[in-house]
Design a protein around this motif. Structure first.
Motif, PDB file in Angstrom:
ATOM      1  N   UNK A  78       0.800  -1.222   0.000  1.00 29.11           N
ATOM      2  CA  UNK A  78       0.000   0.000   0.000  1.00 29.11           C
ATOM      3  C   UNK A  78       0.829   1.266   0.000  1.00 29.11           C
ATOM      4  N   UNK A  79       2.164   1.144  -0.165  1.00 27.55           N
ATOM      5  CA  UNK A  79       3.049   2.306  -0.148  1.00 27.55           C
ATOM      6  C   UNK A  79       3.073   3.029  -1.487  1.00 27.55           C
ATOM      7  N   UNK A  80       2.766   2.319  -2.567  1.00 29.72           N
ATOM      8  CA  UNK A  80       2.690   2.898  -3.914  1.00 29.72           C
ATOM      9  C   UNK A  80       1.287   2.623  -4.450  1.00 29.72           C
ATOM     10  N   UNK A  81       0.701   3.634  -5.078  1.00 31.37           N
ATOM     11  CA  UNK A  81      -0.702   3.561  -5.487  1.00 31.37           C
ATOM     12  C   UNK A  81      -0.898   3.186  -6.951  1.00 31.37           C
ATOM     13  N   UNK A  82      -0.009   3.658  -7.796  1.00 31.80           N
ATOM     14  CA  UNK A  82      -0.082   3.425  -9.243  1.00 31.80           C
ATOM     15  C   UNK A  82       1.259   2.845  -9.665  1.00 31.80           C
ATOM     16  N   UNK A  83       1.248   1.901 -10.579  1.00 33.21           N
ATOM     17  CA  UNK A  83       2.508   1.307 -11.010  1.00 33.21           C
ATOM     18  C   UNK A  83       2.583   1.145 -12.511  1.00 33.21           C
ATOM     19  N   UNK A  84       3.712   1.519 -13.076  1.00 36.98           N
ATOM     20  CA  UNK A  84       3.991   1.243 -14.488  1.00 36.98           C
ATOM     21  C   UNK A  84       4.954   0.064 -14.518  1.00 36.98           C
ATOM     22  N   UNK A  85       4.416  -1.099 -14.877  1.00 38.25           N
ATOM     23  CA  UNK A  85       5.166  -2.350 -14.816  1.00 38.25           C
ATOM     24  C   UNK A  85       5.666  -2.760 -16.193  1.00 38.25           C
ATOM     25  N   UNK A  86       6.936  -3.148 -16.274  1.00 34.66           N
ATOM     26  CA  UNK A  86       7.379  -3.827 -17.479  1.00 34.66           C
ATOM     27  C   UNK A  86       6.581  -5.136 -17.567  1.00 34.66           C
ATOM     28  N   UNK A  87       6.437  -5.703 -18.761  1.00 32.89           N
ATOM     29  CA  UNK A  87       5.454  -6.773 -18.972  1.00 32.89           C
ATOM     30  C   UNK A  87       5.539  -7.973 -18.037  1.00 32.89           C
ATOM     31  N   UNK A  88       6.729  -8.558 -17.869  1.00 35.49           N
ATOM     32  CA  UNK A  88       6.784  -9.728 -16.989  1.00 35.49           C
ATOM     33  C   UNK A  88       6.678  -9.333 -15.528  1.00 35.49           C
ATOM     34  N   UNK A  89       7.200  -8.168 -15.164  1.00 34.14           N
ATOM     35  CA  UNK A  89       7.043  -7.690 -13.785  1.00 34.14           C
ATOM     36  C   UNK A  89       5.560  -7.543 -13.459  1.00 34.14           C
ATOM     37  N   UNK A  90       4.769  -7.125 -14.453  1.00 37.16           N
ATOM     38  CA  UNK A  90       3.311  -7.034 -14.247  1.00 37.16           C
ATOM     39  C   UNK A  90       2.709  -8.424 -14.056  1.00 37.16           C
ATOM     40  N   UNK A  91       3.059  -9.344 -14.945  1.00 35.08           N
ATOM     41  CA  UNK A  91       2.531 -10.715 -14.846  1.00 35.08           C
ATOM     42  C   UNK A  91       2.875 -11.315 -13.489  1.00 35.08           C
ATOM     43  N   UNK A  92       4.107 -11.094 -13.053  1.00 37.48           N
ATOM     44  CA  UNK A  92       4.529 -11.601 -11.741  1.00 37.48           C
ATOM     45  C   UNK A  92       3.715 -10.951 -10.622  1.00 37.48           C
ATOM     46  N   UNK A  93       3.489  -9.651 -10.730  1.00 43.41           N
ATOM     47  CA  UNK A  93       2.763  -8.930  -9.679  1.00 43.41           C
ATOM     48  C   UNK A  93       1.300  -9.357  -9.585  1.00 43.41           C
ATOM     49  N   UNK A  94       0.701  -9.758 -10.718  1.00 44.18           N
ATOM     50  CA  UNK A  94      -0.709 -10.179 -10.667  1.00 44.18           C
ATOM     51  C   UNK A  94      -0.891 -11.447  -9.847  1.00 44.18           C
ATOM     52  N   UNK A  95       0.187 -12.210  -9.677  1.00 37.39           N
ATOM     53  CA  UNK A  95       0.099 -13.442  -8.898  1.00 37.39           C
ATOM     54  C   UNK A  95      -0.261 -13.151  -7.436  1.00 37.39           C
ATOM     55  N   UNK A  96       0.056 -11.945  -6.976  1.00 32.00           N
ATOM     56  CA  UNK A  96      -0.279 -11.580  -5.605  1.00 32.00           C
ATOM     57  C   UNK A  96      -1.720 -11.147  -5.425  1.00 32.00           C
ATOM     58  N   UNK A  97      -2.409 -10.862  -6.534  1.00 35.24           N
ATOM     59  CA  UNK A  97      -3.822 -10.504  -6.478  1.00 35.24           C
ATOM     60  C   UNK A  97      -4.122  -9.151  -5.863  1.00 35.24           C
ATOM     61  N   UNK A  98      -3.105  -8.258  -5.800  1.00 34.59           N
ATOM     62  CA  UNK A  98      -3.326  -6.980  -5.133  1.00 34.59           C
ATOM     63  C   UNK A  98      -3.158  -5.780  -6.049  1.00 34.59           C
ATOM     64  N   UNK A  99      -3.120  -6.020  -7.352  1.00 32.34           N
ATOM     65  CA  UNK A  99      -3.103  -4.925  -8.326  1.00 32.34           C
ATOM     66  C   UNK A  99      -4.100  -5.247  -9.428  1.00 32.34           C
ATOM     67  N   UNK A 100      -4.519  -4.213 -10.144  1.00 35.14           N
ATOM     68  CA  UNK A 100      -5.379  -4.430 -11.318  1.00 35.14           C
ATOM     69  C   UNK A 100      -4.996  -3.433 -12.401  1.00 35.14           C
ATOM     70  N   UNK A 101      -5.006  -3.895 -13.614  1.00 35.09           N
ATOM     71  CA  UNK A 101      -4.589  -3.076 -14.742  1.00 35.09           C
ATOM     72  C   UNK A 101      -5.664  -2.048 -15.098  1.00 35.09           C
ATOM     73  N   UNK A 102      -5.221  -0.842 -15.477  1.00 36.01           N
ATOM     74  CA  UNK A 102      -6.159   0.173 -15.944  1.00 36.01           C
ATOM     75  C   UNK A 102      -5.785   0.696 -17.331  1.00 36.01           C
ATOM     76  N   UNK A 103      -4.519   0.521 -17.744  1.00 40.04           N
ATOM     77  CA  UNK A 103      -4.102   1.075 -19.038  1.00 40.04           C
ATOM     78  C   UNK A 103      -2.813   0.416 -19.495  1.00 40.04           C
ATOM     79  N   UNK A 104      -2.452   0.709 -20.733  1.00 44.10           N
ATOM     80  CA  UNK A 104      -1.188   0.247 -21.300  1.00 44.10           C
ATOM     81  C   UNK A 104      -0.504   1.427 -21.965  1.00 44.10           C
ATOM     82  N   UNK A 105       0.812   1.492 -21.853  1.00 44.46           N
ATOM     83  CA  UNK A 105       1.590   2.538 -22.516  1.00 44.46           C
ATOM     84  C   UNK A 105       1.677   2.270 -24.018  1.00 44.46           C
ATOM     85  N   UNK A 106       1.606   3.329 -24.788  1.00 45.52           N
ATOM     86  CA  UNK A 106       1.826   3.257 -26.234  1.00 45.52           C
ATOM     87  C   UNK A 106       3.104   4.045 -26.522  1.00 45.52           C
ATOM     88  N   UNK A 107       4.065   3.386 -27.130  1.00 49.35           N
ATOM     89  CA  UNK A 107       5.365   3.996 -27.398  1.00 49.35           C
ATOM     90  C   UNK A 107       5.578   4.104 -28.904  1.00 49.35           C
TER      91      UNK A 107
END
Length: 284
Positions: A78-107
């Motif tokens: 709960x120390x960080x509210x919004x996160x920009x995750x590189x793709x596998x870091x995001x996949x790994x983080x979803x395993x904890x069930x405590x984040x949810x995606x809202x958008x994707x970066x377009x480069x």
């Protein structure tokens, strides 16, 4: 007694007023996996945090994670509210069930990119088959382009990454991999393709590098919020990210982005299933 009564009455009114006043909203922390060095990360994303602050009416401050796994840890706490995750870091983080995606970066106008393996031009290396017994630099065990996808590519070619190289290191970010290759501390390394123009803009002699191989396409970074963040606030953040190009302030952020950020789109978790499949191939 009368004086005491008046003092008590005034104190009661003041305390009631303070209790009725809404608590000041705390700063929101927007965390990023450390794709580049901290100085480059702050130069790139402090303007985005300032834009979000103005757009949602609440101060947003930047947090550069210590490593790719740290962002998950901070959001779960709960120390960080919004996160920009590189793709596998995001996949790994979803395993904890405590984040949810809202958008994707377009480069640079695209929703995907590739990892590449680079070596010095004067090394004599031409393909990944020339890397056997060589020294190799990855970025981080949770970096998609800097580890997971190159690892999967090697496995698919029949090479065991554990035994294929003489030595391997995890440099920590893409700039450090480039430096390790150019300085001869390793023979080759894995980075994301966009790291080269960023390094070139900073005066790094990337013309001395050659690309040996490219990975399959990888979806660009996921923007997620921690579970428990107020739903209305999460929606405001999502809208501000998606509507960046519609305001002068947002367009300035885009125009000054060395990473060539074009904007953001609403995204679903299933977009990253391809990363999950590649990670499975990589044995992760």
């Amino acid at each position: 007694m009368r004086r005491c009564y008046i003092v008590l009455l005034v104190l009661t009114v003041l305390i009631a007023g303070l209790a009725a006043r809404p608590a000041a909203a705390r700063d929101l922390k927007f965390g990023f996996t450390p794709v580049l060095g901290e100085a480059e990360m702050r130069a790139e994303f402090d303007p985005l945090a300032a834009y979000l602050s103005e757009a949602i009416g609440q101060k947003v401050v930047l947090y550069v994670a210590k490593d790719y796994g740290d962002l998950r840890t901070q959001m779960e706490a709960g120390a960080v509210d919004i996160g920009s995750f590189s793709p596998f870091a995001y996949v790994d983080a979803t395993r904890g069930g405590k984040i949810r995606i809202i958008a994707q970066s377009i480069i640079d106008g695209t929703a995907a990119y590739r990892g590449i393996i680079v070596a010095r031009k004067n090394s004599g290396l031409k393909t990944v088959t020339d890397l056997q017994g060589k020294r190799f630099a990855f970025v981080d065990p949770k970096s998609a382009s800097g580890y997971v996808y190159p690892r999967a590519m090697l496995i698919e070619k029949g090479f065991d990454p554990k035994n294929y190289f003489k030595d391997t290191i995890f440099a920590g970010d893409h700039n450090k991999v480039i430096a390790a290759v150019l300085e001869g501390r390793v023979d080759a390394g894995a980075i994301y393709e966009g790291a080269l123009p960023v390094a070139r803009a900073n005066g790094v002699p990337t013309e001395d590098l050659v690309t040996l191989a490219s990975t399959d396409p990888i979806p660009h970074d996921a923007i997620a919020v921690r579970t428990g963040l107020d739903e209305a606030l999460a929606k405001k953040i999502q809208t501000a990210l998606v509507d960046m190009g519609k305001s002068e302030a947002g367009r300035r952020v885009i125009a000054n982005s060395k990473k060539k950020l074009t904007g953001h789109v609403i995204a679903e978790d299933s977009l990253f299933d391809v990363v999950r499949r590649t990670a499975k191939t990589a044995g992760m």
